[in-house]
Enzyme design. Sequence first.
Site, mmCIF file in Angstrom:
data_model
loop_
_atom_site.group_PDB
_atom_site.id
_atom_site.type_symbol
_atom_site.label_atom_id
_atom_site.label_comp_id
_atom_site.label_asym_id
_atom_site.label_seq_id
_atom_site.Cartn_x
_atom_site.Cartn_y
_atom_site.Cartn_z
ATOM 1 C CD GLU A 88 58.421 11.369 24.286
ATOM 2 O OE1 GLU A 88 58.438 11.869 23.160
ATOM 3 O OE2 GLU A 88 57.893 11.922 25.265
ATOM 4 C CD GLU A 99 58.467 14.900 16.967
ATOM 5 O OE1 GLU A 99 59.094 14.966 18.048
ATOM 6 O OE2 GLU A 99 57.324 14.423 16.886
#
Length: 246
Positions: A182, A38
């Site tokens: 995460e 990303e």
Amino acid sequence: MKEKGWPILSETADFWSSRVERNGPGKYEINNVVAADEWAENVDNNAFTNAAAKVNLQNATMAAKVLGLEANPDWMEVAQNIPILKFPDGITKEHASYKGEGIKQADVNLLGYPLKVITDTDQVKKDLEYYETRVPDEGTPAMTQAIFALLYARLGNGEKAYHFFKDAYEPNLNPPFRVIAETKGGTNPYFATGAGGIIQSLLMGFGGLDITPNGITQINSKLPAKWKSIKITGIGPERKTYTVTH
């Protein structure tokens, strides 16, 4: 497949046929995308995007054959001309402008699994050894290490697989319930993508399970030295049991 799968496969294949820019043989390019990594925004010919499009177009063509329908011949024409870029030394290039910078998460390595666009083990190993050094220790999500673990187990390197398996979750566990965050040391918990990667590293990596057109098969894999065996039960419609031992 006819009721649920085919409408999705055929429409997405039509989309990719329309999305490519046709610049000559071998250059049906997909430009201006955000990569699976990303941090790579507005890039051209991203490895994962291009490979995923190829797989989609091929699967739509195969589904048409299974269903006795006529596939759009343009689907395979496009699939055969979408480029997967390489560096001069043969390492798969993440995208057209990639110059070796750090990556947020796995991209090229997904071509070995789950896409199976790269099947040559030497190429999988070469790409893995290159990109494993491009992931910073901080600020990156947990699922990348699980893919590294899975690929190394399939390549027969149980110790490297074990290193990345532990790295996929241990630094991300949050007290008091050891839920997975995460990122390492992060407080954004219940990271399902990371947990799913860990499960896949066990089933498809150390366990060697592989989903194929002929059903679930088991390929060679390597356990860490400190593990005695893995037993996986209840797999597939026949609820089979698979084991791996030293």
